[in-house]
Write a protein that holds these residues in place. Structure first.
Motif, PDB file in Angstrom:
ATOM      1  N   HIS A 259       3.362  13.413   5.397  1.00 23.52           N
ATOM      2  CA  HIS A 259       4.148  12.771   7.094  1.00 23.52           C
ATOM      3  C   HIS A 259       3.406  10.970   5.999  1.00 23.52           C
ATOM      4  N   ILE A 260       3.789  10.053   6.603  1.00 22.63           N
ATOM      5  CA  ILE A 260       3.566   8.958   6.597  1.00 22.63           C
ATOM      6  C   ILE A 260       3.281   8.425   7.515  1.00 22.63           C
TER       7      ILE A 260
ATOM      8  N   ALA B 108       8.213  14.476   1.028  1.00 16.66           N
ATOM      9  CA  ALA B 108       7.341  13.779   1.890  1.00 16.66           C
ATOM     10  C   ALA B 108       8.869  12.789   3.345  1.00 16.66           C
ATOM     11  N   ARG B 109       8.016  12.404   4.612  1.00 19.20           N
ATOM     12  CA  ARG B 109       8.401  12.372   5.345  1.00 19.20           C
ATOM     13  C   ARG B 109       7.814  10.856   5.935  1.00 19.20           C
ATOM     14  N   ILE B 110       8.614   9.417   5.656  1.00 23.70           N
ATOM     15  CA  ILE B 110       7.933   8.196   5.962  1.00 23.70           C
ATOM     16  C   ILE B 110       9.174   7.621   7.641  1.00 23.70           C
ATOM     17  N   GLN B 111       7.884   8.073   8.251  1.00 24.98           N
ATOM     18  CA  GLN B 111       9.070   7.479  10.003  1.00 24.98           C
ATOM     19  C   GLN B 111       7.794   6.390  10.204  1.00 24.98           C
ATOM     20  N   GLY B 112       9.286   5.312  10.624  1.00 24.42           N
ATOM     21  CA  GLY B 112       8.882   4.233  10.577  1.00 24.42           C
ATOM     22  C   GLY B 112       8.892   4.143  12.569  1.00 24.42           C
TER      23      GLY B 112
ATOM     24  N   THR C 100       0.572  -1.155  -0.170  1.00 18.80           N
ATOM     25  CA  THR C 100      -0.157  -0.472  -0.447  1.00 18.80           C
ATOM     26  C   THR C 100       0.742   1.269   0.073  1.00 18.80           C
ATOM     27  N   MET C 101       1.767   1.037  -0.205  1.00 15.64           N
ATOM     28  CA  MET C 101       3.234   2.746   0.384  1.00 15.64           C
ATOM     29  C   MET C 101       3.016   3.092  -0.642  1.00 15.64           C
ATOM     30  N   ALA C 102       3.043   2.427  -2.006  1.00 11.44           N
ATOM     31  CA  ALA C 102       2.537   3.328  -3.220  1.00 11.44           C
ATOM     32  C   ALA C 102       1.942   3.888  -3.592  1.00 11.44           C
ATOM     33  N   GLN C 103       0.680   3.860  -2.969  1.00  8.95           N
ATOM     34  CA  GLN C 103      -0.389   4.406  -2.503  1.00  8.95           C
ATOM     35  C   GLN C 103      -0.971   5.662  -1.561  1.00  8.95           C
ATOM     36  N   SER C 104       0.238   5.473  -0.909  1.00 10.85           N
ATOM     37  CA  SER C 104       0.511   6.229   0.035  1.00 10.85           C
ATOM     38  C   SER C 104       1.236   7.183   0.450  1.00 10.85           C
ATOM     39  N   ILE C 105       2.113   7.373  -0.880  1.00 13.17           N
ATOM     40  CA  ILE C 105       2.925   8.578  -0.847  1.00 13.17           C
ATOM     41  C   ILE C 105       2.438   8.977  -2.515  1.00 13.17           C
ATOM     42  N   GLU C 106       1.555   8.597  -3.073  1.00 18.41           N
ATOM     43  CA  GLU C 106       0.494   9.235  -3.577  1.00 18.41           C
ATOM     44  C   GLU C 106      -0.283  10.290  -2.768  1.00 18.41           C
ATOM     45  N   ALA C 107      -1.081   9.861  -2.277  1.00 19.07           N
ATOM     46  CA  ALA C 107      -2.309  10.202  -1.629  1.00 19.07           C
ATOM     47  C   ALA C 107      -1.507  11.558  -0.722  1.00 19.07           C
ATOM     48  N   VAL C 108      -0.699  11.647   0.375  1.00 21.24           N
ATOM     49  CA  VAL C 108       0.079  12.451   1.355  1.00 21.24           C
ATOM     50  C   VAL C 108       0.358  14.095   0.562  1.00 21.24           C
TER      51      VAL C 108
END
Length: 338
Positions: free
Chosen positions: A255-256, A279-283, A242-250
């Motif tokens: 912030h992801i 965008a920032r991806i925070q694990g 789902t990450m590709a769609q999350s990057i599209e959505a942000v």
């Protein structure tokens, strides 16, 4: 006392209700707690089904809520009769993550014995007070999924009124994130494969819902719903699928919060789009004890109560509860009380 333990090599059929010695009186700095409830998380399921190896006869479950029966010398945070809830990382009291929280070696129900037991004796700092007036099953939802949602939104993303939040699915983290975000004045978009669950999310305050089965390009749908701006925060629970769609959505500069790996552990990431979005991806994995104390205070102030989809009434019901969790039919949390 009775406890639910896991025999090797794991698997729900290897969960066993066992009679174990009573842990006795608390020593200095310890408390004795009668545990009355737990709640199920994906991490617990991975331990139970053998995906995450653990030691033979491990007592299950990271989440535990109950009543303090006795306190040891030097304990000032608690007294007998207090309702308490466990901490996922008992070694992480405050501050930034450090090496000892980079794995689950001290996490109850994984690297250490958990809370699927009638009584435990642990250091006092392994617990916080539960919200006043909450049932034990409600309090048990705080430890893992509740605190994860709180840290993602408030600790890391620092959301504010007017922000747009996208949360994936309708499990415990997502539903708690929905509740927190709405309490803080944010707009919330929920994704799910079930129109029925989306309708229930809207009853809880979700502003919009996207069925990702009928709308697989749901990232573009988020862009449309936000007039091309994108979401300020995405609560990412799927992982690589789902990450590709999350990057599209942000939104650009958004912030992801990377929380879950429900679709696997590795995948292709559209790095050029991520760069363009800046965008920032925070694990993140749950949070520390101070954040849990802050979360409890916020729950008492806002009046938010957890959404419990299914509750089982005996410790021996834990295998059945895991089977139900595997079916993915729940909405919110699954709890077991005893």
């Amino acid at each position: 006392m009775k406890a639910m333990i896991l025999k090797q090599p794991g698997g729900l059929e290897h969960l066993q209700l066992a009679d174990l010695p009573d842990p006795g009186k608390p020593g200095a700095g310890e408390i004795r707690v009668a545990i009355h409830a737990t709640s199920l998380n994906f991490h617990d399921l991975l331990v139970a089904n053998g995906s995450i190896p653990t030691e033979q006869d491990r007592i299950m479950m990271a989440d535990g809520a109950g009543v303090v029966e006795e306190v040891g010398a030097g304990v000032t945070d608690f007294k007998p009769g207090d309702h308490v809830v466990s901490c996922f990382f008992p070694q992480w009291q405050d501050g930034l993550p450090f090496a000892q929280v980079g794995n689950f070696t001290q996490t109850p129900g994984d690297g250490a014995d958990g809370f699927a037991a009638e009584v435990v004796v642990r250091p006092a700092h392994h617990f916080t007070l539960a919200p006043r007036g909450w049932r034990h099953a409600e309090a048990a939802t705080i430890t893992t999924s509740g605190l994860t949602a709180w840290r993602a939104l408030v600790g890391d993303a620092q959301i504010k009124s007017g922000d747009t939040i996208v949360t994936l699915g309708t499990g415990g983290v997502s539903i708690t994130a929905l509740q927190i975000a709405k309490a803080m004045g944010a707009r919330v978009i929920v994704t799910s494969s079930s129109d029925e669950k989306l309708a229930r999310a809207k009853e809880l305050g979700a502003d919009a819902g996207i069925n990702y089965r009928t709308t697989p390009e749901w990232g573009k749908a988020v862009q449309q719903l936000t007039e091309g701006k994108g979401a300020d925060v995405v609560i990412e629970l799927g992982g690589p699928g789902t990450m590709a769609q999350s990057i599209e959505a942000v939104r650009v500069g958004g912030h992801i919060a990377l929380i879950g790996v429900l679709t696997g552990f590795e995948g292709v990431i559209p790095t050029s789009l991520l760069m363009a979005k800046q965008a920032r991806i925070q694990g993140l994995i749950v949070g520390h004890r101070r954040q849990q104390q802050d979360f409890v205070r916020a729950l008492e102030q806002t009046g938010i109560r957890p959404v419990i989809s299914d509750s089982y009434g005996a410790l021996n019901d834990l295998p059945a509860a895991f089977q139900h969790q595997q079916s993915a039919g729940h909405f919110g949390k699954i709890t077991v009380e005893w």
